[in-house]
Design a protein around this motif. Structure first.
Motif, PDB file in Angstrom:
ATOM      1  N   HIS A  83     -14.721  12.555 -12.258  1.00 16.38           N
ATOM      2  CA  HIS A  83     -14.785  12.874 -13.690  1.00 16.38           C
ATOM      3  C   HIS A  83     -15.363  11.695 -14.466  1.00 16.38           C
ATOM      4  CE1 HIS A  83     -12.137  16.351 -13.025  1.00 16.38           C
ATOM      5  NE2 HIS A  83     -11.525  15.549 -12.174  1.00 16.38           N
ATOM      6  N   GLU A  84     -16.142  12.020 -15.461  1.00 17.30           N
ATOM      7  CA  GLU A  84     -16.637  10.970 -16.335  1.00 17.30           C
ATOM      8  C   GLU A  84     -16.484  11.418 -17.786  1.00 17.30           C
ATOM      9  OE1 GLU A  84     -21.083  12.161 -14.718  1.00 17.30           O
ATOM     10  OE2 GLU A  84     -20.586  10.084 -15.153  1.00 17.30           O
ATOM     11  N   PHE A  85     -16.159  10.483 -18.635  1.00 19.43           N
ATOM     12  CA  PHE A  85     -15.864  10.815 -20.031  1.00 19.43           C
ATOM     13  C   PHE A  85     -16.545   9.822 -20.942  1.00 19.43           C
ATOM     14  CE2 PHE A  85     -12.269  12.142 -17.512  1.00 19.43           C
ATOM     15  CZ  PHE A  85     -12.020  13.425 -17.985  1.00 19.43           C
ATOM     16  N   GLN A  86     -16.969  10.317 -22.081  1.00 15.88           N
ATOM     17  CA  GLN A  86     -17.445   9.389 -23.096  1.00 15.88           C
ATOM     18  C   GLN A  86     -16.243   8.744 -23.768  1.00 15.88           C
ATOM     19  OE1 GLN A  86     -20.157  11.652 -25.640  1.00 15.88           O
ATOM     20  NE2 GLN A  86     -21.766  10.413 -24.726  1.00 15.88           N
TER      21      GLN A  86
ATOM     22  N   ARG B 117     -13.850   7.724 -26.691  1.00 17.59           N
ATOM     23  CA  ARG B 117     -13.442   8.544 -27.834  1.00 17.59           C
ATOM     24  C   ARG B 117     -13.431   7.716 -29.112  1.00 17.59           C
ATOM     25  NH1 ARG B 117     -14.384  13.069 -25.466  1.00 17.59           N
ATOM     26  NH2 ARG B 117     -12.800  13.813 -24.032  1.00 17.59           N
TER      27      ARG B 117
ATOM     28  N   GLU C 224      -7.865  12.378 -22.792  1.00 22.17           N
ATOM     29  CA  GLU C 224      -6.949  13.437 -23.188  1.00 22.17           C
ATOM     30  C   GLU C 224      -5.888  13.576 -22.110  1.00 22.17           C
ATOM     31  OE1 GLU C 224      -9.281  16.930 -23.934  1.00 22.17           O
ATOM     32  OE2 GLU C 224     -10.781  15.625 -24.839  1.00 22.17           O
TER      33      GLU C 224
ATOM     34  N   MET D 168     -18.891   4.775 -21.355  1.00 20.57           N
ATOM     35  CA  MET D 168     -18.451   5.795 -20.408  1.00 20.57           C
ATOM     36  C   MET D 168     -17.243   5.308 -19.621  1.00 20.57           C
ATOM     37  SD  MET D 168     -20.495   8.346 -20.712  1.00 20.57           S
ATOM     38  CE  MET D 168     -19.820   9.230 -19.314  1.00 20.57           C
TER      39      MET D 168
ATOM     40  N   LYS E  37     -21.376  13.681 -20.540  1.00 19.72           N
ATOM     41  CA  LYS E  37     -20.305  14.268 -21.344  1.00 19.72           C
ATOM     42  C   LYS E  37     -20.128  15.746 -21.030  1.00 19.72           C
ATOM     43  CE  LYS E  37     -23.043  15.153 -25.438  1.00 19.72           C
ATOM     44  NZ  LYS E  37     -23.133  14.983 -26.873  1.00 19.72           N
TER      45      LYS E  37
ATOM     46  N   SER F   7     -17.818  16.811 -17.237  1.00 22.39           N
ATOM     47  CA  SER F   7     -16.406  17.127 -17.384  1.00 22.39           C
ATOM     48  C   SER F   7     -16.206  17.573 -18.820  1.00 22.39           C
ATOM     49  CB  SER F   7     -15.551  15.894 -17.125  1.00 22.39           C
ATOM     50  OG  SER F   7     -15.650  15.542 -15.780  1.00 22.39           O
TER      51      SER F   7
ATOM     52  N   PRO G  65     -13.567  18.187 -21.202  1.00 23.44           N
ATOM     53  CA  PRO G  65     -12.137  18.125 -21.424  1.00 23.44           C
ATOM     54  C   PRO G  65     -11.673  19.298 -22.284  1.00 23.44           C
ATOM     55  CG  PRO G  65     -13.173  16.012 -21.859  1.00 23.44           C
ATOM     56  CD  PRO G  65     -14.261  17.021 -21.718  1.00 23.44           C
ATOM     57  N   ARG G  66     -10.443  19.716 -22.053  1.00 26.15           N
ATOM     58  CA  ARG G  66      -9.930  20.896 -22.726  1.00 26.15           C
ATOM     59  C   ARG G  66      -9.906  20.719 -24.243  1.00 26.15           C
ATOM     60  NH1 ARG G  66      -4.963  22.142 -22.917  1.00 26.15           N
ATOM     61  NH2 ARG G  66      -4.376  20.320 -21.729  1.00 26.15           N
ATOM     62  N   ARG G  67      -9.743  19.490 -24.701  1.00 25.31           N
ATOM     63  CA  ARG G  67      -9.637  19.234 -26.132  1.00 25.31           C
ATOM     64  C   ARG G  67     -10.927  18.664 -26.728  1.00 25.31           C
ATOM     65  NH1 ARG G  67      -5.821  22.194 -28.498  1.00 25.31           N
ATOM     66  NH2 ARG G  67      -3.781  21.984 -27.522  1.00 25.31           N
ATOM     67  N   GLN G  68     -12.031  18.920 -26.080  1.00 20.96           N
ATOM     68  CA  GLN G  68     -13.317  18.401 -26.574  1.00 20.96           C
ATOM     69  C   GLN G  68     -13.584  18.870 -28.002  1.00 20.96           C
ATOM     70  OE1 GLN G  68     -15.590  16.380 -24.635  1.00 20.96           O
ATOM     71  NE2 GLN G  68     -16.333  16.066 -26.717  1.00 20.96           N
TER      72      GLN G  68
END
Lengths: 135, 324
Positions: free
Chosen positions: A9-12, A14, A25, A128, B250, B253, B255-258
């Motif tokens: 998984h990768e996320f920006q 927040r 999250e 990231m 982005k 994944s 996310p459920r709360r995007q």
């Protein structure tokens, strides 16, 4: 050969307050109920730390938890340790986390019991964060 | 696998409506063809009102702002058209029928896209992705219809409608440009139009994944062809290039709360107005705010939200976070 580490998984980062931070999250799951929230990944923090006001809402009695003094750069605070389930990116982790006895403004994902179950990576220049469950 | 009829039709331009009506006539569905032809003046008026003004400015910022405003204003008119189609077609699978027509129409339009230097590969990929997405929706409808329509679930559906309108607006604008019904945009505006459309499609897929509660959401997005394509412009030329992984990140994944995080981010007044308060956000709506966590949460629960997304807005905004 350089080591190679894969992440599922990768996320920006927040937007948090007025800055971009590696916040994820998280669903905080207690015996009675659940909250969705944003928590900052803090590799320097010993414990995952959540505001104690959430404890009762998810079915925990705050003061029954094991007392733990936490020390931070801005001072210390008392917290209570409780077992909960954390859900991150669809994966569930049984963890011991700290709930603050006083109000706190930011909630953290720290090392104790969580980090042995997961892998985090960061690319600050790209804002990231990377996450991988370790099973 | 059982599928349900889907009575929607994207990209309603004067030409697609005419093509659909002709195909219905040929399929011995003269009543439906006639009913559809009755919508042609409405579709013409919609084009004049919401699509003709889109490419008028050469300024890049002006284009994006106008795209957003026109797409938003287009929504009630699009919904009216969809309701009429539901009324006409009742329980028939319009989408499958129309999908074949769209695929047939695509060839000549892609030739036009080549001549206009308008990324035909990306347009074709978006149409295919969209059709695949709704084939998936059709296969899931029978099981999702059994789920209770709670406030939370209805909000997700509303979000889908908004995102669907935005994508439909973008793709319709592209079709109208290729048909020659509206002016050809400048090179910069072509890039903006194509990328807004692609982004809207990915957003729509994310919203649909939420409604379906699809466990394989990441795989659905990963299979999107358009998600793997980007556009590079050099001078007046556009080039379709493989999208680099970081730009895609982005979306890999979701996310459920995007939606909620995006909403907080886009509403910049939040950090000022709700400083020191707990806020509950559900989709694009602020459900509650209170200094008392329990009160904010109770409001969310009263609204039927089973698992509220509740975050604290720091009372002291700081760009330098140093732990607790």
């Amino acid at each position: 050969m350089s080591p190679r580490i894969d992440f599922d998984h990768e996320f920006q980062y927040r937007y948090f307050g007025n800055a971009f931070l590696p916040a994820l999250e998280v669903t905080l799951i207690g015996p009675a109920d659940e909250d969705d929230l944003l928590a900052i990944v803090d590799t320097g923090a010993t414990y995952c730390l959540f505001n104690g006001v959430r404890a009762a809402a998810i079915g925990l009695q705050l003061d029954v938890g094991r007392p733990q003094q936490l020390a931070g750069l801005a001072g210390g605070l008392m917290a209570r340790i409780h077992p909960v389930t954390l859900e991150i990116a669809g994966h569930r982790f049984e963890c011991e986390v700290a709930f603050s006895e006083q109000d706190i403004e930011r909630e953290l994902l720290g090392r104790h019991t969580l980090f042995p179950q997961v892998r985090f990576g960061f690319r600050e220049g790209m804002s990231m964060a990377y996450f991988h469950p370790v099973r | 696998m059982a599928t349900a009829p889907v009575t929607i039709a994207p990209v309603l331009t004067p030409r697609t409506v005419t093509a659909l009506a002709s195909a219905l006539q040929e399929a011995d569905l003269a009543d439906l063809a006639s009913a559809l032809r009755g919508l042609e003046p409405f579709v013409e008026a919609v084009m004049e009102r919401f699509f003709v003004p889109l490419p008028v400015s050469a300024k890049r910022d002006g284009f994006k702002g106008r795209f957003n405003k026109l797409a938003r204003n287009y929504e009630p008119f699009r919904l009216f058209l969809m309701f009429r189609l539901v009324e006409f077609f009742q329980n028939r699978d319009l989408f499958a029928f129309y999908g074949r027509i769209l695929r047939d129409m695509l060839g000549p339009l892609l030739n036009a896209a080549r001549e206009m230097d308008m990324a035909p590969e990306l347009i074709a990929a978006m149409v295919r992705d969209y059709l695949h997405l709704f084939e998936r929706v059709a296969s899931e409808i029978p099981s999702t219809q059994q789920k209770e329509l709670t406030f939370e679930r209805f909000s997700l559906i509303v979000d889908c409608v908004h995102r669907g309108t935005r994508f439909d607006y973008g793709l319709t604008a592209i079709f109208l440009v290729l048909e020659g019904s509206i002016a050809e945009p400048t090179t910069d505006n072509k890039v903006d139009l194509l990328m807004e459309c692609k982004k809207s499609l990915v957003d729509l897929a994310g919203a649909i994944i939420k409604v379906l509660d699809a466990q394989d959401g990441n795989r659905i997005l990963d299979m999107f062809e358009s998600n793997k394509l980007g556009i590079a412009s050099s001078g007046r030329r556009l080039r379709v290039v493989p999208q680099i992984r970081e730009q895609l990140a982005k979306h890999l994944s979701v996310p459920r709360r995007q939606t909620e995080v995006d909403w907080i981010k886009s509403n910049t007044q939040i950090s000022e107005e709700y400083r020191g308060k707990w806020i509950v956000v559900e989709n694009n709506e602020l459900i509650a705010s209170d200094r008392d966590y329990a009160k904010a949460r109770a409001i969310a629960k009263e609204r039927g939200i089973k698992r509220p997304f509740i975050v604290f807005v720091p009372s002291t905004p700081s760009s330098g976070f140093m732990g607790i």
